[in-house]
Design a protein around this motif. Structure first.
Motif, mmCIF file in Angstrom:
data_model
loop_
_atom_site.group_PDB
_atom_site.id
_atom_site.type_symbol
_atom_site.label_atom_id
_atom_site.label_comp_id
_atom_site.label_asym_id
_atom_site.label_seq_id
_atom_site.Cartn_x
_atom_site.Cartn_y
_atom_site.Cartn_z
ATOM 1 N N ARG A 29 0.800 -1.204 0.000
ATOM 2 C CA ARG A 29 0.000 0.000 0.000
ATOM 3 C C ARG A 29 0.839 1.263 0.000
ATOM 4 N N GLY A 30 1.722 1.354 -0.994
ATOM 5 C CA GLY A 30 2.368 2.627 -1.245
ATOM 6 C C GLY A 30 1.343 3.485 -1.948
ATOM 7 N N LEU A 31 0.338 2.804 -2.483
ATOM 8 C CA LEU A 31 -0.726 3.503 -3.203
ATOM 9 C C LEU A 31 -1.813 3.918 -2.220
ATOM 10 N N PRO A 32 -2.202 5.170 -2.210
ATOM 11 C CA PRO A 32 -3.259 5.591 -1.297
ATOM 12 C C PRO A 32 -4.569 4.876 -1.612
ATOM 13 N N SER A 33 -5.272 4.436 -0.578
ATOM 14 C CA SER A 33 -6.551 3.761 -0.790
ATOM 15 C C SER A 33 -7.512 4.662 -1.552
ATOM 16 N N GLY A 34 -8.266 4.056 -2.419
ATOM 17 C CA GLY A 34 -9.271 4.807 -3.164
ATOM 18 C C GLY A 34 -8.708 5.532 -4.371
ATOM 19 N N SER A 35 -7.376 5.402 -4.596
ATOM 20 C CA SER A 35 -6.794 6.102 -5.740
ATOM 21 C C SER A 35 -6.792 5.193 -6.961
ATOM 22 N N GLN A 36 -6.406 5.738 -8.079
ATOM 23 C CA GLN A 36 -6.359 4.982 -9.320
ATOM 24 C C GLN A 36 -4.908 4.815 -9.726
ATOM 25 N N MET A 37 -4.555 3.568 -10.088
ATOM 26 C CA MET A 37 -3.170 3.303 -10.456
ATOM 27 C C MET A 37 -2.648 4.184 -11.580
ATOM 28 N N GLU A 38 -3.520 4.467 -12.536
ATOM 29 C CA GLU A 38 -3.052 5.219 -13.696
ATOM 30 C C GLU A 38 -2.606 6.638 -13.342
ATOM 31 N N PHE A 39 -3.063 7.143 -12.155
ATOM 32 C CA PHE A 39 -2.689 8.493 -11.759
ATOM 33 C C PHE A 39 -1.539 8.507 -10.747
ATOM 34 N N ALA A 40 -1.078 7.329 -10.348
ATOM 35 C CA ALA A 40 0.017 7.269 -9.375
ATOM 36 C C ALA A 40 1.322 7.648 -10.071
ATOM 37 N N ASN A 41 2.246 8.249 -9.322
ATOM 38 C CA ASN A 41 3.504 8.571 -9.979
ATOM 39 C C ASN A 41 4.434 7.355 -9.984
ATOM 40 N N LYS A 42 5.485 7.477 -10.768
ATOM 41 C CA LYS A 42 6.438 6.400 -11.008
ATOM 42 C C LYS A 42 7.010 5.839 -9.705
ATOM 43 N N GLU A 43 7.423 6.733 -8.820
ATOM 44 C CA GLU A 43 8.079 6.332 -7.569
ATOM 45 C C GLU A 43 7.105 5.551 -6.681
ATOM 46 N N MET A 44 5.879 6.044 -6.641
ATOM 47 C CA MET A 44 4.853 5.407 -5.815
ATOM 48 C C MET A 44 4.616 3.964 -6.296
ATOM 49 N N LEU A 45 4.545 3.816 -7.615
ATOM 50 C CA LEU A 45 4.309 2.481 -8.182
ATOM 51 C C LEU A 45 5.522 1.578 -7.979
ATOM 52 N N ALA A 46 6.715 2.148 -8.094
ATOM 53 C CA ALA A 46 7.940 1.365 -7.910
ATOM 54 C C ALA A 46 7.988 0.832 -6.477
ATOM 55 N N ASP A 47 7.658 1.705 -5.503
ATOM 56 C CA ASP A 47 7.615 1.301 -4.091
ATOM 57 C C ASP A 47 6.609 0.187 -3.877
ATOM 58 N N ALA A 48 5.450 0.377 -4.476
ATOM 59 C CA ALA A 48 4.371 -0.589 -4.293
ATOM 60 C C ALA A 48 4.770 -1.959 -4.840
ATOM 61 N N LEU A 49 5.484 -1.948 -5.953
ATOM 62 C CA LEU A 49 5.941 -3.204 -6.554
ATOM 63 C C LEU A 49 6.977 -3.884 -5.662
ATOM 64 N N GLU A 50 7.939 -3.094 -5.215
ATOM 65 C CA GLU A 50 9.010 -3.596 -4.350
ATOM 66 C C GLU A 50 8.461 -4.216 -3.073
ATOM 67 N N GLY A 51 7.503 -3.508 -2.474
ATOM 68 C CA GLY A 51 6.994 -3.930 -1.155
ATOM 69 C C GLY A 51 5.833 -4.893 -1.224
ATOM 70 N N ARG A 52 5.646 -5.572 -2.349
ATOM 71 C CA ARG A 52 4.501 -6.488 -2.451
ATOM 72 C C ARG A 52 4.643 -7.609 -1.425
ATOM 73 N N ARG A 53 3.504 -8.124 -0.996
ATOM 74 C CA ARG A 53 3.562 -9.164 0.038
ATOM 75 C C ARG A 53 2.516 -10.233 -0.245
ATOM 76 N N GLY A 54 2.530 -11.283 0.558
ATOM 77 C CA GLY A 54 1.601 -12.390 0.371
ATOM 78 C C GLY A 54 0.163 -11.922 0.437
ATOM 79 N N PHE A 55 -0.695 -12.487 -0.358
ATOM 80 C CA PHE A 55 -2.075 -12.015 -0.422
ATOM 81 C C PHE A 55 -2.875 -12.570 0.755
#
Ligand SMILES: [Zn+2]
Length: 201
Positions: A175-201
């Motif tokens: 959840r580097g991505l703010p809840s309720g937001s849309q991925m397409e509007f997230a910036n590059k860094e935010m998405l990179a963080d979110a990818l890096e910090g992925r965890r078990g579902f």
């Protein structure tokens, strides 16, 4: 004069612009009048780009990303790691993730999200095809990258329970991505963080 009162060629253009998302009658009118005064070649370039978009581009057989051949640029790239599939709602999300330059796996584009209130169920999405891709074997990880919204989360939950029996490892974006937001509007860094910090579902 209101857009609805216009007729003829100009009226048609105003009407077509007005059908696009996010464009109200005033904007539709302004765009149409703009096309009226620009160079003919510039206006026709727009028409040609739209025509090429609809005639040359279709969906990738494997992942449902946009493609000009049978396979999209990602699936056609032999350097991509086909053991990891990142599941996104739409092509725009895939493009946003690609811009991070951080992801070397492949994708699966769902074509939307589950929305019971709008009668959008699994059969309207490419969920079955995803299940078959995993069942074919060779996939080690599924990254759920649906939007961090109620419907996006519901879709991810549904898919993870569907894929559960296959034994594939399922992760989701952090959840580097703010809840309720849309991925397409997230910036590059935010998405990179979110990818890096992925965890078990
Ligand atoms: Zn593809």
């Amino acid at each position: 004069m209101a857009a609805t009162e216009a007729n003829g060629a100009l009226g048609r253009v105003i009407q077509e612009f007005g059908r696009l998302p996010g464009i109200g009658p005033k904007t539709a009118e302004r765009l149409a009048h703009h096309l009226l005064v620009v160079e003919k070649s510039q206006a026709l370039a727009l028409a040609e780009a739209i025509r090429a978009l609809k005639e040359n581009i279709h969906l990738c057989r494997e992942c449902f990303n946009v493609a000009e051949g049978e396979h999209c640029a990602v699936c056609a790239d032999a350097r991509r790691d086909v053991t990891i599939i990142c599941v996104v709602e739409q092509t725009r999300d895939l493009m946003a993730l690609e811009k991070t330059g951080m992801y070397r796996g492949v994708y699966h584009v769902l074509g939307g999200r589950l929305a019971p209130l709008e009668n959008i169920g699994p059969e309207q999405l490419t969920v079955d095809h995803l299940l078959r891709r995993v069942q074919k074997g060779g996939v080690q990880e599924i990254i759920m990258a649906t939007n961090p919204t109620l419907e996006g989360d519901g879709t991810a939950l549904y898919i993870s329970s569907l894929l559960g029996p296959t034994g594939v490892k399922i992760t989701r974006l952090a959840r580097g991505l703010p809840s309720g937001s849309q991925m397409e509007f997230a910036n590059k860094e935010m998405l990179a963080d979110a990818l890096e910090g992925r965890r078990g579902f």
